[in-house]
Design a protein around this motif. Structure first.
Motif, PDB file in Angstrom:
ATOM      1  N   ARG A   1      50.712  50.293  26.597  1.00 10.72           N
ATOM      2  CA  ARG A   1      49.653  49.637  25.814  1.00 10.72           C
ATOM      3  C   ARG A   1      48.287  50.276  26.059  1.00 10.72           C
ATOM      4  O   ARG A   1      47.466  50.366  25.141  1.00 10.72           O
ATOM      5  CB  ARG A   1      49.605  48.144  26.187  1.00 10.72           C
ATOM      6  CG  ARG A   1      48.671  47.328  25.354  1.00 10.72           C
ATOM      7  CD  ARG A   1      48.665  45.872  25.762  1.00 10.72           C
ATOM      8  NE  ARG A   1      47.906  45.659  26.975  1.00 10.72           N
ATOM      9  CZ  ARG A   1      47.660  44.455  27.502  1.00 10.72           C
ATOM     10  NH1 ARG A   1      48.164  43.370  26.938  1.00 10.72           N
ATOM     11  NH2 ARG A   1      46.955  44.341  28.598  1.00 10.72           N
TER      12      ARG A   1
ATOM     13  N   GLU B   1      41.208  50.695  43.929  1.00 10.56           N
ATOM     14  CA  GLU B   1      39.742  50.748  44.098  1.00 10.56           C
ATOM     15  C   GLU B   1      39.235  52.180  44.031  1.00 10.56           C
ATOM     16  O   GLU B   1      38.168  52.452  43.477  1.00 10.56           O
ATOM     17  CB  GLU B   1      39.335  50.086  45.418  1.00 10.56           C
ATOM     18  CG  GLU B   1      39.557  48.588  45.367  1.00 10.56           C
ATOM     19  CD  GLU B   1      38.816  47.804  46.431  1.00 10.56           C
ATOM     20  OE1 GLU B   1      37.899  48.355  47.074  1.00 10.56           O
ATOM     21  OE2 GLU B   1      39.173  46.624  46.614  1.00 10.56           O
TER      22      GLU B   1
ATOM     23  N   SER C   1      44.933  40.044  37.521  1.00  4.93           N
ATOM     24  CA  SER C   1      44.409  38.705  37.807  1.00  4.93           C
ATOM     25  C   SER C   1      42.883  38.649  37.700  1.00  4.93           C
ATOM     26  O   SER C   1      42.200  39.672  37.766  1.00  4.93           O
ATOM     27  CB  SER C   1      44.834  38.303  39.218  1.00  4.93           C
ATOM     28  OG  SER C   1      44.299  39.225  40.142  1.00  4.93           O
TER      29      SER C   1
ATOM     30  N   GLU D   1      41.894  42.760  30.967  1.00  9.03           N
ATOM     31  CA  GLU D   1      42.914  41.876  30.383  1.00  9.03           C
ATOM     32  C   GLU D   1      43.425  41.010  31.523  1.00  9.03           C
ATOM     33  O   GLU D   1      44.207  41.472  32.353  1.00  9.03           O
ATOM     34  CB  GLU D   1      44.056  42.698  29.787  1.00  9.03           C
ATOM     35  CG  GLU D   1      43.674  43.529  28.584  1.00  9.03           C
ATOM     36  CD  GLU D   1      43.494  42.697  27.327  1.00  9.03           C
ATOM     37  OE1 GLU D   1      43.709  41.468  27.372  1.00  9.03           O
ATOM     38  OE2 GLU D   1      43.126  43.271  26.294  1.00  9.03           O
TER      39      GLU D   1
ATOM     40  N   GLY E   1      45.701  33.686  31.801  1.00  6.81           N
ATOM     41  CA  GLY E   1      45.598  32.714  30.721  1.00  6.81           C
ATOM     42  C   GLY E   1      46.233  31.382  31.076  1.00  6.81           C
ATOM     43  O   GLY E   1      46.987  31.268  32.064  1.00  6.81           O
TER      44      GLY E   1
ATOM     45  N   GLU F   1      46.622  28.960  36.326  1.00  6.73           N
ATOM     46  CA  GLU F   1      47.698  29.820  35.828  1.00  6.73           C
ATOM     47  C   GLU F   1      48.809  29.856  36.875  1.00  6.73           C
ATOM     48  O   GLU F   1      48.605  30.341  37.981  1.00  6.73           O
ATOM     49  CB  GLU F   1      47.181  31.233  35.571  1.00  6.73           C
ATOM     50  CG  GLU F   1      48.237  32.120  34.949  1.00  6.73           C
ATOM     51  CD  GLU F   1      47.784  33.564  34.775  1.00  6.73           C
ATOM     52  OE1 GLU F   1      47.195  34.115  35.707  1.00  6.73           O
ATOM     53  OE2 GLU F   1      48.042  34.119  33.692  1.00  6.73           O
TER      54      GLU F   1
ATOM     55  N   PHE G   1      51.986  31.175  36.189  1.00  5.14           N
ATOM     56  CA  PHE G   1      52.700  32.425  35.944  1.00  5.14           C
ATOM     57  C   PHE G   1      54.182  32.274  36.282  1.00  5.14           C
ATOM     58  O   PHE G   1      54.792  33.102  36.955  1.00  5.14           O
ATOM     59  CB  PHE G   1      52.060  33.567  36.751  1.00  5.14           C
ATOM     60  CG  PHE G   1      51.940  34.849  35.966  1.00  5.14           C
ATOM     61  CD1 PHE G   1      51.332  34.878  34.726  1.00  5.14           C
ATOM     62  CD2 PHE G   1      52.448  36.056  36.468  1.00  5.14           C
ATOM     63  CE1 PHE G   1      51.226  36.049  33.993  1.00  5.14           C
ATOM     64  CE2 PHE G   1      52.353  37.240  35.759  1.00  5.14           C
ATOM     65  CZ  PHE G   1      51.734  37.229  34.526  1.00  5.14           C
TER      66      PHE G   1
ATOM     67  N   LEU H   1      42.700  33.119  26.417  1.00 12.48           N
ATOM     68  CA  LEU H   1      43.436  34.318  25.984  1.00 12.48           C
ATOM     69  C   LEU H   1      44.042  34.125  24.593  1.00 12.48           C
ATOM     70  O   LEU H   1      43.668  34.810  23.646  1.00 12.48           O
ATOM     71  CB  LEU H   1      44.508  34.670  27.015  1.00 12.48           C
ATOM     72  CG  LEU H   1      45.107  36.064  26.891  1.00 12.48           C
ATOM     73  CD1 LEU H   1      44.028  37.141  26.886  1.00 12.48           C
ATOM     74  CD2 LEU H   1      46.098  36.347  28.015  1.00 12.48           C
TER      75      LEU H   1
END
Ligand code: NAD
Length: 472
Positions: free
Chosen positions: A157, A210, A226, A247, A250, A376, A378, A404
């Motif tokens: 993506r 990082e 996250s 991204e 949600g 969330e 998950f 989201l």
């Protein structure tokens, strides 16, 4: 013998200089793979390869770049079974889910390989003695950091539009699920992608992740993961003044009015939270139900949830840490006296007892401010929250740190659209749960992040605008 997963740098498999980390299978808890521990030096080598290849890739004709990306799409489809085997070993997902994700990953390369020369500009009518035009150009080296829930899919993506827009990439997959991202980079090389254009450095977030954001050659970062890590990365990116696509998580609301097609809405409500065992950022984990139909509708949903079986319809929690997180929420529910209509425990199936499997779970009559309705999880856990009217549905849906996606089910299309436009989220389904189609721009509002992936819009986030003024 344990498979060792190494980096992919400058067109070659590159062994770790600092050893390998054992990864435990979510299916049986045994070590199934050892993944390279990346270092700052590995990131530096990858960033150098990406920098060195950037000019040639950027100035290659758009048509040729597009052909290479479309070849990757074709090869992914041809080699779907071998990608399925790798992803299945890392995640334990069921076959149907994986086939869908591999097809979707191929579709990203096909879509952006077709649109490759679309980041176009415009001609501006400024004055008769000037020709003024704008064009979009790549950033250069883009850092891509992905999570473990949809490993190949999330890499595709971000990497496909980044490459299509003329950038080169340094990508870091999650340490738990690195195999298919490395395999994708290898496949891309076999399809003619020049060495150095797409590099993968495996390893931890605190070291490799990082360092990618900090590296002076990296000019943009696309992060999926996250909220907490998104915030850390934002600070690092702010110090360097580089743009980010974030991204994040949600807690998406699925709103069902009394006049909806209730059977269809019920099946969509289940699809929205059971797919991938709820390990999808866009899961619909808050079911907002109009009080007049609450009892009947929630029972329909419960009957469908009871038919969904771990190990058959969906896989395990993909990491053991995530298994603990879901168990924490189930324990919390129990300690608060919440009684599930369905599920509520880890799987009781003896054959799954060594794996990180959880039963699909439904709680009814949950208060909007309950932690299970706010945080969330998950995992495959759905909370039903009743509402009286349209205004209250909107208020509860927006009472969330996240934004989201969401959905509205009603035969009154005016009401459905009115509500869809008032929900604070980046993508809303009307009489359907949201789609995974690559054409649909995707991204968050509020703590779900900013920037957009997917669709034509993503190309604008992987390119920057330049204006050129010519004296005639
Ligand atoms: P995570 O934030 O822990 O890790 C994501 C990636 O960031 C991993 O590769 C990790 O190694 C890396 N990372 C960790 N610490 C880092 C640091 N300090 N600097 C740089 N990189 C670092 O997330 P996760 O647990 O892997 O994934 C689950 C989360 O991802 C959920 O919140 C989910 O909603 C979110 N997610 C969002 C989307 C979306 O498109 N919005 C898609 C999938 C998952």
């Amino acid at each position: 013998m344990t498979t060792h997963v190494s980096h992919w740098i400058n067109g070659h498999e590159t062994a770790s200089t600092d050893g390998y980390n054992d990864i435990l299978s979510p299916v049986d808890g045994n070590v199934h793979v050892a993944v390279a521990k990346g270092t700052a030096q590995d990131v530096d080598r990858a960033a150098k390869a990406a920098t060195d290849s950037a000019e040639d890739w950027r100035w290659m004709s758009a048509a040729e770049r597009g052909r290479i990306l479309r070849r990757i799409a074709d090869a992914l489809r041809e080699q779907a079974e071998s990608f399925l085997a790798l992803e299945s070993a890392d995640t334990g997902k069921v076959r149907n889910t994986l086939m869908g994700e591999i097809e979707n990953s191929a579709a990203y390369f096909e879509f952006y390989g077709t649109l490759v020369n679309l980041p176009i500009g415009s001609v501006l009518d400024v004055s008769p003695d000037q020709h003024v035009y704008t064009k979009r150009e790549p950033y250069g080296v883009v850092g891509v950091i992905t999570p473990w829930n949809l490993p190949l899919n999330q890499a595709a993506r971000a990497v496909a539009p980044a490459l299509a827009a003329g950038n080169t990439v340094v990508c870091k997959p999650s340490e738990s699920t690195s195999q298919t991202t490395v395999a994708l980079a290898r496949l891309a090389s076999e399809c003619g992608l020049p060495a150095g254009v797409f590099n993968v450095v495996c390893g931890s977030g605190s070291v490799v992740g990082e360092e990618i954001v900090r590296h002076p050659s990296v000019r943009k970062v696309a992060f999926t993961g996250s909220v907490g890590v998104g915030r850390t990365i934002s600070h690092l990116a702010a110090d360097k003044l580089i743009p980010l696509t974030l991204e994040l998580g949600g807690k998406s609301a699925n709103i069902v009015f009394e006049d909806a097609d209730l059977d269809f809405a019920a099946s969509e409500a289940v699809r929205a939270f059971v797919s991938n065992a709820g390990q999808v950022c866009s899961s619909g984990t808050r079911l907002l139900v109009q009080r007049s139909i609450q009892k009947d509708f929630v029972q329909r949903v419960a009957a469908l949830v009871a038919q969904r079986k771990p190990g058959v319809d969906y896989g395990p929690m993909i990491t053991w840490k995530q298994f603990d997180t879901v168990k924490h929420y189930l324990d919390l529910a129990q300690s608060r006296g919440m009684r599930p209509l369905v599920g509520g425990t880890v799987s009781s199936d003896d054959e799954l007892s060594s794996g990180a499997y959880v039963d699909a779970t439904l709680f009814d009559n949950v208060a909007p401010d309950n932690p299970l309705a706010q945080e969330e999880i998950f995992g495959p856990v759905l909370v039903a929250v009743p509402f009286e009217d349209e205004a209250e549905a909107i208020r509860i849906a927006n009472d969330s740190e996240f934004g989201l996606v969401g959905a509205v089910f009603s035969r009154d299309i005016s009401r459905a659209l009115r509500v869809a436009e008032r929900i604070e989220a980046g993508q809303i389904g009307v009489n359907t749960w949201v789609t995974g189609a690559v054409e649909t721009p995707f991204g968050g509002q509020k703590n779900s992040g900013y920037g957009r992936e997917k669709g034509i819009e993503a190309l604008n986030h992987y390119s920057q605008l330049k204006c050129i003024i010519v004296k005639l």
